[in-house]
Design a protein around this motif. Structure first.
Motif, PDB file in Angstrom:
ATOM      1  N   LEU A  90       2.312 -33.852 -22.246  1.00 46.22           N
ATOM      2  CA  LEU A  90       3.462 -33.469 -21.427  1.00 46.22           C
ATOM      3  C   LEU A  90       3.073 -32.741 -20.142  1.00 46.22           C
ATOM      4  N   GLU A  91       1.945 -32.075 -20.131  1.00 47.69           N
ATOM      5  CA  GLU A  91       1.567 -31.278 -18.961  1.00 47.69           C
ATOM      6  C   GLU A  91       1.506 -32.080 -17.666  1.00 47.69           C
ATOM      7  N   PRO A  92       0.996 -33.317 -17.664  1.00 51.52           N
ATOM      8  CA  PRO A  92       1.007 -34.088 -16.404  1.00 51.52           C
ATOM      9  C   PRO A  92       2.421 -34.367 -15.886  1.00 51.52           C
ATOM     10  N   LYS A  93       3.400 -34.449 -16.785  1.00 47.24           N
ATOM     11  CA  LYS A  93       4.794 -34.656 -16.357  1.00 47.24           C
ATOM     12  C   LYS A  93       5.281 -33.442 -15.568  1.00 47.24           C
ATOM     13  N   LEU A  94       4.896 -32.265 -16.015  1.00 50.16           N
ATOM     14  CA  LEU A  94       5.298 -31.046 -15.311  1.00 50.16           C
ATOM     15  C   LEU A  94       4.762 -31.046 -13.885  1.00 50.16           C
ATOM     16  N   ALA A  95       3.519 -31.444 -13.723  1.00 44.19           N
ATOM     17  CA  ALA A  95       2.920 -31.482 -12.387  1.00 44.19           C
ATOM     18  C   ALA A  95       3.647 -32.488 -11.498  1.00 44.19           C
ATOM     19  N   LYS A  96       4.041 -33.612 -12.081  1.00 43.05           N
ATOM     20  CA  LYS A  96       4.730 -34.653 -11.310  1.00 43.05           C
ATOM     21  C   LYS A  96       6.061 -34.162 -10.769  1.00 43.05           C
ATOM     22  N   PHE A  97       6.795 -33.377 -11.579  1.00 43.51           N
ATOM     23  CA  PHE A  97       8.141 -32.941 -11.194  1.00 43.51           C
ATOM     24  C   PHE A  97       8.177 -31.538 -10.582  1.00 43.51           C
ATOM     25  N   ASN A  98       7.031 -30.935 -10.373  1.00 43.09           N
ATOM     26  CA  ASN A  98       6.987 -29.587  -9.815  1.00 43.09           C
ATOM     27  C   ASN A  98       7.181 -29.658  -8.300  1.00 43.09           C
ATOM     28  N   LEU A  99       8.441 -29.913  -7.881  1.00 41.95           N
ATOM     29  CA  LEU A  99       8.732 -30.233  -6.488  1.00 41.95           C
ATOM     30  C   LEU A  99       9.637 -29.226  -5.791  1.00 41.95           C
ATOM     31  N   TYR A 100      10.074 -28.198  -6.499  1.00 41.43           N
ATOM     32  CA  TYR A 100      11.104 -27.339  -5.917  1.00 41.43           C
ATOM     33  C   TYR A 100      10.674 -26.729  -4.587  1.00 41.43           C
ATOM     34  N   ASN A 101       9.443 -26.261  -4.515  1.00 46.77           N
ATOM     35  CA  ASN A 101       8.993 -25.565  -3.310  1.00 46.77           C
ATOM     36  C   ASN A 101       8.486 -26.496  -2.215  1.00 46.77           C
ATOM     37  N   THR A 102       8.386 -27.784  -2.490  1.00 45.48           N
ATOM     38  CA  THR A 102       7.872 -28.712  -1.487  1.00 45.48           C
ATOM     39  C   THR A 102       8.811 -29.864  -1.182  1.00 45.48           C
ATOM     40  N   ASP A 103       9.689 -30.215  -2.119  1.00 45.08           N
ATOM     41  CA  ASP A 103      10.468 -31.442  -1.944  1.00 45.08           C
ATOM     42  C   ASP A 103      11.899 -31.281  -2.445  1.00 45.08           C
ATOM     43  N   SER A 104      12.426 -30.066  -2.390  1.00 47.29           N
ATOM     44  CA  SER A 104      13.768 -29.817  -2.901  1.00 47.29           C
ATOM     45  C   SER A 104      14.819 -30.434  -1.987  1.00 47.29           C
ATOM     46  N   GLU A 105      15.940 -30.813  -2.559  1.00 42.84           N
ATOM     47  CA  GLU A 105      17.042 -31.347  -1.775  1.00 42.84           C
ATOM     48  C   GLU A 105      17.800 -30.250  -1.040  1.00 42.84           C
ATOM     49  N   ALA A 106      17.588 -29.007  -1.419  1.00 40.83           N
ATOM     50  CA  ALA A 106      18.322 -27.916  -0.786  1.00 40.83           C
ATOM     51  C   ALA A 106      17.949 -27.799   0.686  1.00 40.83           C
ATOM     52  N   PRO A 107      18.887 -27.365   1.531  1.00 40.54           N
ATOM     53  CA  PRO A 107      18.560 -27.160   2.949  1.00 40.54           C
ATOM     54  C   PRO A 107      17.414 -26.167   3.086  1.00 40.54           C
ATOM     55  N   LEU A 108      16.542 -26.413   4.049  1.00 44.42           N
ATOM     56  CA  LEU A 108      15.415 -25.511   4.267  1.00 44.42           C
ATOM     57  C   LEU A 108      15.905 -24.177   4.822  1.00 44.42           C
TER      58      LEU A 108
ATOM     59  N   LYS B 183      13.036 -13.157  -1.192  1.00 44.52           N
ATOM     60  CA  LYS B 183      12.717 -13.995  -0.042  1.00 44.52           C
ATOM     61  C   LYS B 183      12.208 -15.350  -0.535  1.00 44.52           C
ATOM     62  N   PRO B 184      12.421 -16.411   0.244  1.00 41.33           N
ATOM     63  CA  PRO B 184      12.094 -17.763  -0.230  1.00 41.33           C
ATOM     64  C   PRO B 184      10.607 -18.061  -0.184  1.00 41.33           C
ATOM     65  N   LYS B 185      10.208 -19.006  -1.039  1.00 44.78           N
ATOM     66  CA  LYS B 185       8.866 -19.555  -0.949  1.00 44.78           C
ATOM     67  C   LYS B 185       8.871 -20.633   0.140  1.00 44.78           C
ATOM     68  N   LYS B 186       7.753 -20.804   0.765  1.00 45.87           N
ATOM     69  CA  LYS B 186       7.674 -21.753   1.874  1.00 45.87           C
ATOM     70  C   LYS B 186       7.764 -23.176   1.345  1.00 45.87           C
ATOM     71  N   ARG B 187       8.644 -23.974   1.952  1.00 48.22           N
ATOM     72  CA  ARG B 187       8.809 -25.378   1.555  1.00 48.22           C
ATOM     73  C   ARG B 187       8.688 -26.272   2.771  1.00 48.22           C
ATOM     74  N   GLN B 188       8.406 -27.533   2.515  1.00 48.86           N
ATOM     75  CA  GLN B 188       8.292 -28.526   3.570  1.00 48.86           C
ATOM     76  C   GLN B 188       9.545 -29.398   3.573  1.00 48.86           C
ATOM     77  N   PRO B 189       9.914 -29.966   4.733  1.00 51.55           N
ATOM     78  CA  PRO B 189      11.107 -30.829   4.782  1.00 51.55           C
ATOM     79  C   PRO B 189      10.980 -32.019   3.846  1.00 51.55           C
ATOM     80  N   ARG B 190      12.086 -32.371   3.226  1.00 49.35           N
ATOM     81  CA  ARG B 190      12.119 -33.530   2.344  1.00 49.35           C
ATOM     82  C   ARG B 190      12.073 -34.813   3.160  1.00 49.35           C
TER      83      ARG B 190
END
Length: 397
Positions: free
Chosen positions: A226-244, A383-390
């Motif tokens: 299961l651990e590789p699945k976690l890495a695949k979906f660990n996107l909140y700080n880099t690929d979240s749908e939320a506005p930057l 304060k937010p973690k740094k994310r990149q635009p989706r």
């Protein structure tokens, strides 16, 4: 419901007669002292709400029978995660074990032959609903469409497959949860043995507490799957749908434009000596050079609000609209000013624009103020973690 800060007001009294529900007409009769007598209304309590929900579902089924469409209907019923149970152990904010994500799913399709019956112990989640509905309705997704995380339940429900899926995944903000029928990882990163289900559904044994041996090694093998699945979906700080969040080059939580306007600011310092540090001056729409700003009305403070259900305490404050969901606001309550909790604190919150770049938040405490055991509220703004635009891709080309 003793022991809970959440009050469930009474519902209209129901009676089951001759195979039918009879709903009695509720009434409030005014008394001379300004209070009311309730007639045909149940005592406060969640169980009566569940019964009233049964009544609503019964109405749907009866109407479908009258229309002659029950045999042509598939009813899929699930639940909201809810706020909390009596002990504050369950509810949508919980990331311990599966206390915040585990909800019932019922499927009723009397016109479908060979539909599996009774309670089923399988892994399924809400991502499965869309492909299930698509298969029931005969809809085919466009060729090459590979963005479905779910899997249709229909082959399993109709007996064409004896197995549904191997694992399910859930998340809350940046907390990841994953499980199969052997192991579970909760949002706090703890792994559990779920091969045997306890009666309360959450008193599982931690993997680290198991004795070394063949059984533990088997579970560790499941964890490794299961651990590789976690890495695949660990996107909140880099690929979240939320506005930057607004640009913040130095990562101190204060937007670049604010520092360009007021000069370089140390977020922990109180430049104008008004008791509010520069970080919170920015968050609440203040001026770090004006000791009269932000005002008491802009800063978190207790107010009283009321509605048809009662009178409540609430926390009110202003914040910059541009902050978005990345500046995560945590509201905690305390009965004694020493122990603080988020469980069962907030029932609902409202947001209204002040039309000046700020918005007013009113976060209402869960219980009527006469019954609330939480007397103090406090706000923490992370304060937010740094994310990149989706990067959006046209999936239908």
């Amino acid at each position: 419901m003793p022991g809970t800060p959440t009050v469930w007001p009474g519902t209209p009294v129901l009676e089951w007669k001759n195979g039918n529900y009879v709903r009695k007409e509720p009434k409030h009769v005014a008394k001379a002292d300004g209070s009311y007598d309730r007639k045909n209304i149940t005592p406060d309590g969640l169980s009566y709400h569940v019964e009233y929900l049964d009544y609503h579902m019964w109405q749907y089924v009866e109407k479908l029978k009258q229309m002659g469409e029950l045999e042509n209907t598939v009813i899929i019923f699930s639940a909201d995660n809810g706020t909390q149970d009596n002990a504050g152990n369950f509810g949508k904010a919980r990331i311990t074990q599966q206390q915040g994500m585990h909800v019932p799913l019922l499927i009723y399709a009397p016109g479908v032959k060979n539909l599996v019956q009774g309670r089923r112990i399988i892994q399924s989640d809400f991502t499965d609903v869309l492909p299930t509905l698509a298969e029931v309705m005969g809809f085919d997704f466009p060729k090459g469409y590979d963005k479905l995380d779910g899997k249709s339940l229909w082959p399993y429900l109709t007996g064409k497959s004896k197995h549904h899926r191997d694992w399910i995944y859930s998340m809350r903000i940046d907390a990841q949860m994953i499980r199969n029928d052997k192991v579970l990882r909760d949002g706090q990163g703890t792994w559990y043995d779920v091969n045997k289900r306890p009666g309360d559904y959450h008193s599982f044994t931690k993997l680290d507490d198991l004795p070394n041996g063949e059984y533990k090694n088997m579970l560790l093998t499941e964890k490794a799957k299961l651990e590789p699945k976690l890495a695949k979906f660990n996107l909140y700080n880099t690929d979240s749908e939320a506005p930057l969040p607004p640009p913040d080059a130095d990562g101190d939580g204060i937007a670049d434009w604010f520092e360009e306007k007021h000069g370089p600011l140390n977020p922990k310092e109180d430049s104008d000596g008004d008791g509010v540090d520069n970080y919170h001056e920015y968050v609440h729409g203040g001026d770090p050079k004006d000791p009269k700003s932000p005002t008491k009305k802009q800063l978190p403070h207790l107010i009283e609000v009321s509605d048809a259900q009662g009178e409540y305490l609430a926390l009110q404050f202003d914040r910059l609209e541009e902050l978005g969901p990345d500046y995560w606001c945590v509201i905690e309550g305390s009965a004694n000013g020493k122990q603080w909790t988020t469980d069962g604190v907030m029932q609902q919150h409202t947001r209204r624009s002040n039309h000046d770049g700020t918005e007013r938040i009113v976060a209402r405490i869960a219980a009527d103020k006469s019954k609330a055991n939480l007397k103090q509220l406090r706000l923490t703004v992370h304060k937010p973690k740094k994310r990149q635009p989706r990067k959006f891709v046209n999936l239908l080309k």
